[in-house]
Design a protein around this motif. Structure first.
Motif, PDB file in Angstrom:
ATOM      1  N   PRO A 176       0.823  -1.213   0.000  1.00 59.08           N
ATOM      2  CA  PRO A 176       0.000   0.000   0.000  1.00 59.08           C
ATOM      3  C   PRO A 176       0.859   1.267   0.000  1.00 59.08           C
ATOM      4  N   THR A 178       3.922   1.943  -1.504  1.00 61.98           N
ATOM      5  CA  THR A 178       4.411   2.318  -2.831  1.00 61.98           C
ATOM      6  C   THR A 178       3.284   2.283  -3.871  1.00 61.98           C
ATOM      7  N   GLY A 179       2.166   1.688  -3.508  1.00 65.39           N
ATOM      8  CA  GLY A 179       1.083   1.584  -4.489  1.00 65.39           C
ATOM      9  C   GLY A 179       1.310   0.493  -5.511  1.00 65.39           C
ATOM     10  N   VAL A 180       2.256  -0.387  -5.260  1.00 64.57           N
ATOM     11  CA  VAL A 180       2.521  -1.464  -6.217  1.00 64.57           C
ATOM     12  C   VAL A 180       1.710  -2.704  -5.830  1.00 64.57           C
TER      13      VAL A 180
ATOM     14  N   TRP B  24      -7.329   0.116  -1.868  1.00 61.90           N
ATOM     15  CA  TRP B  24      -6.466  -0.870  -1.188  1.00 61.90           C
ATOM     16  C   TRP B  24      -5.261  -0.214  -0.515  1.00 61.90           C
ATOM     17  N   ARG B  25      -5.003   1.060  -0.790  1.00 57.75           N
ATOM     18  CA  ARG B  25      -3.879   1.756  -0.148  1.00 57.75           C
ATOM     19  C   ARG B  25      -4.329   2.517   1.098  1.00 57.75           C
ATOM     20  N   HIS B  26      -5.647   2.609   1.311  1.00 62.19           N
ATOM     21  CA  HIS B  26      -6.147   3.416   2.426  1.00 62.19           C
ATOM     22  C   HIS B  26      -6.185   2.580   3.711  1.00 62.19           C
ATOM     23  N   ALA B  31      -5.460  -4.672   2.331  1.00 63.76           N
ATOM     24  CA  ALA B  31      -5.207  -4.976   0.917  1.00 63.76           C
ATOM     25  C   ALA B  31      -5.312  -6.471   0.618  1.00 63.76           C
ATOM     26  N   ILE B  67      -1.719  -4.168 -14.373  1.00 59.38           N
ATOM     27  CA  ILE B  67      -1.165  -5.132 -13.437  1.00 59.38           C
ATOM     28  C   ILE B  67      -0.370  -4.485 -12.315  1.00 59.38           C
ATOM     29  N   LYS B  68       0.419  -3.467 -12.663  1.00 57.38           N
ATOM     30  CA  LYS B  68       1.322  -2.956 -11.646  1.00 57.38           C
ATOM     31  C   LYS B  68       0.561  -2.382 -10.445  1.00 57.38           C
ATOM     32  N   HIS B  69      -0.509  -1.645 -10.738  1.00 54.98           N
ATOM     33  CA  HIS B  69      -1.132  -0.907  -9.642  1.00 54.98           C
ATOM     34  C   HIS B  69      -2.459  -1.461  -9.161  1.00 54.98           C
ATOM     35  N   ASN B  70      -3.086  -2.283  -9.945  1.00 58.79           N
ATOM     36  CA  ASN B  70      -4.395  -2.735  -9.507  1.00 58.79           C
ATOM     37  C   ASN B  70      -4.891  -3.859 -10.380  1.00 58.79           C
ATOM     38  N   LEU B 293      -4.596   9.315  -2.782  1.00 57.21           N
ATOM     39  CA  LEU B 293      -3.832   8.061  -2.889  1.00 57.21           C
ATOM     40  C   LEU B 293      -3.813   7.506  -4.312  1.00 57.21           C
ATOM     41  N   SER B 295      -2.759   6.602  -7.857  1.00 60.73           N
ATOM     42  CA  SER B 295      -1.473   6.578  -8.559  1.00 60.73           C
ATOM     43  C   SER B 295      -1.713   7.144  -9.961  1.00 60.73           C
TER      44      SER B 295
END
Ligand SMILES: Cc1cc2nc3c(=O)[nH]c(=O)nc-3n(C[C@H](O)[C@H](O)[C@H](O)COP(=O)(O)O)c2cc1C
Ligand SMILES: Cc1cc2nc3c(=O)[nH]c(=O)nc-3n(C[C@H](O)[C@H](O)[C@H](O)COP(=O)(O)O)c2cc1C
Lengths: 448, 448
Positions: A176, A178-180, B24-26, B31, B67-70, B293, B295
């Motif tokens: 969470p 790095t957001g990756v 998912w970053r909050h 996550a 893929i990288k972020h979500n 948050l 990206s």
């Protein structure tokens, strides 16, 4: 209680209210259970109580000519096993799915989902669909020929395996801060391009707990055995005598090693339909009760479908008419040969043949005491005919309960079968390793 | 507590740990829940505690450039809903499934199975798959054109409905005494032969509790609305203003009656992403936390996919470049138009647009107190813009829990929403009748 080094494996092959074709008419079953998901969840729990490796459902993509007397396919196997997953914790969940009437992306994904949901307990019985009437539900006039079906199956499984491998085990990062979410270097296009399929990938699902579901196969023709030797990790098979079982076992293991695999990487599981009772004569009497409930009309249609000859107007008390050669059979070649040999070797009448096939459609039926059944399984195991067994209860749930409560404890006392689960995945139960992604290996080589 | 004659319907649209792309970053989410079946089972139970009509999962057949972020698609929707079925008793279970990359037999069967397993709670969100990258997983070089996809969808649904109808409601006899399992006169071949499919039938599953799953649709282009008017019983739609919602509602209902159906046979359910807090300013602050948050890299890829223009190298603080005309869009036409209009009407920068879309990819976001949210829903319902709502919690489980525990009780007090379930099937929740089999009607006529 001795603990032997080598133990065997037990799968429960579940079907409606039992494998015997008249099971639903017998007072030991409740016919309505064929459409009760609670019934199947309970069967999963019973099998798990017996520490069995797995439960298994067959599948066919047409109702065929059997509607009047027996049409048991209420549920689709992957959804049914998903429901059973929620009612159990350890037992493996093997579903049949056809390579002839689906595509690798859809199939890979459905098994990945079952594997995720069950925490690593999914298995795929890979079939090529031998029934004539299935083709007509998928735009075809006739069943594709036998060899062509197996060629498609090979390409299908290659592509499905690549899709399961397309996410490496550790591709999901989920950080969470790095957001990756995932590491794109560990998620791969598969760029499959073959005679039957073109698929870019990756799969739309991260790698599941087992990496790949357990790969199971159940065809015993020449093409079927070659396919199994290359891909399968467990094989279901119908073998009627110890000698035949030994010959099949030896043949299949030799093909496995010829493919550069270790013989132990494939488990041979012959089927057995056990009628269990306190004495042998009671067990035989129980079997007779079921045989008497067979509807000849239904049985004749079944037999006609297996043999490729219309017997529905044939006298029950006459021997079989001349049968076609196996080369003319495009459906289930190995079952055809088994039934033909059975009928011809003892010059059986149609009625006698129907009785013999009623329990397991060609699988071995065995009526005896729990000790006798345990002896028989031990014999096949120790004499090189089996790595374990496909238990096909003739009626359910009673036939499974009796096996679990009466036969399994004997096998456990003899050190032949586990007393507790020692693994948490289906692959683990069968003593198989977690496969690594084919892409991880090549990435490692490239960066070395 | 007044009980109004007309009440509205609530569906919970569930996605990972929430609709907001940065959910998912909050800190309000975990996550790892994106791949936990227990998380989704709990969401089903929460929604059921709120007496909601149904829960719903979207679906896509490729991971795309995200893929990288979500990449939230761990589970396949029908298997996931099967797992939720086992954890709940009443709530409807709606899964997305594509008509472009599957076939009617497979699809009809999978929903029949979910309907059997859940005791009549299955729904099908019929989509034609607007994503470019899905085609490459199914042997195609490009996405089939928009109109062609909808034409295929029509034939697909006609065939699927015929398959569900192929077993009449009372076809299963299950009489152990006579040995009759099913009445062959009530099980029908469908003999479908069209431009895309040839299917003999019948389905390999007896008729399920609802007869047919609830048919849901979510495309809002011209072809999409015509398709919905003909087939759909519920429609999900993204509408940003009351006026737009009213216009869509009026238009769609007129098309429904033009097809000879009653306007009530189709429920219009606009989406809303509610940020709920005790005061309006706290709700706005909560929304801002999520927006921060986002990206930009991920959001630019998403936006590029919606608009058909590569924005990944575009400055975040510049306005959008010129956009193509809707006629050039082969993907999701209605979403394209919505986003284009939004960006152009207020001359938004890319950064502003990304923030507005972050909550629900074009669906309306609303930050406010429980009373304000209830007022807003009531307004749309009473002003002819909605028969109910598609609730899209920005984060999960908290956003759903707050809606169920804080907004639903207000709606219940106002007599707008049920206090208890009054039906046992999904069709029942939406006030729809049990459909009779098309073959039963013709059989009745023939024998009259
Ligand atoms: C225990 C067992 C289970 C099987 N289950 C299925 C099944 O569910 N669906 C199916 O189409 N065939 C099933 N088969 C048939 C085989 O998969 C295979 O199609 C058949 O044996 C024909 O292959 P062959 O010609 O190579 O022998 C099963 C066979 C066995 C022995
Ligand atoms: C609430 C909602 C949910 C949707 N879910 C999906 C989905 O799961 N999968 C999908 O391919 N399209 C989904 N769509 C997109 C539509 O089904 C449709 O494909 C899209 O709107 C393009 O159709 P159109 O060109 O007729 O507008 C969804 C749309 C809405 C409004």
């Amino acid at each position: 209680m001795s603990q032997r080094s080598k133990q065997f494996h037990l799968n429960a092959f579940l079907m409606g209210v039992g494998h015997h074709e008249a099971a639903w008419r017998h007072p030991r079953t409740n016919a309505d259970d064929v459409r009760s998901v609670g019934h199947f969840a309970e069967l999963g729990r019973i099998a798990e109580r017996g520490k069995l490796d797995s439960v298994f459902f067959a599948d066919g993509l047409a109702v065929g000519p059997r509607i009047k007397h027996n049409a048991l396919a209420t549920f689709e196997p992957v959804t049914l096993l998903t429901a059973i997953a929620g009612a159990t914790e350890h037992i493996g969940l093997i579903a049949t799915s056809s390579t002839t009437y689906s595509d690798p992306f859809t199939t890979a994904r459905k098994f990945a989902s079952l594997d995720h949901i069950s925490g690593g307990r999914a298995g795929w019985n890979i079939v090529t669909s031998a029934g004539e009437d299935e083709a007509a539900n998928f735009g075809l006039d006739a069943i594709p020929d036998h060899l062509g079906r197996y060629q498609r199956a090979e390409e299908f499984v290659d592509a499905a395996v690549a899709l399961w491998d397309s996410w490496e085990d550790d591709a999901v990062v989920l950080d969470p801060d790095t957001g990756v979410f995932a590491d794109p270097d560990k998620v791969h296009a598969i760029d499959h391009a073959g005679a039957h399929f073109r698929i870019r990938g990756p799969l739309n699902s991260p790698r599941s707990p087992q990496g790949r579901p357990l790969l199971v196969q159940a065809g015993s023709s020449e093409s079927g055995k070659d396919f199994a030797a290359r891909y399968a990790e467990a094989v279901f098979t119908a073998q009627r005598t110890l000698a035949q079982g030994q010959e099949f076992y030896r043949d299949l293991k030799a093909r496995v090693t010829a493919h550069g695999r270790h013989a132990d990487e494939l488990k041979v599981l012959p089927g057995i339909v056990p009628f269990i009772a306190p004495t042998e004569s009671e067990a035989r009497e129980l079997e007779r009760e079921f045989t008497e409930l067979i509807s000849p009309d239904y049985a004749l249609r079944q037999l006609s479908a297996i043999l490729g000859v219309d017997l529905t107007a044939h006298s029950l008390d006459a021997p079989l008419p001349p049968l076609p050669s196996v080369h003319e059979i495009q459906g289930n070649k190995s079952r055809y040969e088994l039934v033909k040999e059975l009928a011809e070797s003892d010059a059986l009448t149609v009625r006698e043949l129907i009785g013999l096939l009623g329990g397991g459609r060609g699988h071995r039926t065995f009526a005896g005491t729990p000790e006798q059944i345990a002896d028989e399984l031990q014999l096949w195991f120790e004499q090189g005919a089996a790595d374990g067994f496909n238990i096909m209860p003739p009626y359910l749930p009673g036939g499974l309960t009796d096996f679990v409560d009466q036969v399994v404890p004997i096998l456990q006392r003899r050190g032949l079968f586990r007393a507790e689960y020692t693994a948490s995945t289906l692959r683990g139960h069968y003593g198989l390793a977690h496969p690594s992604s084919q892409f991880a290996a090549s990435r490692a080589r490239n960066s070395a």
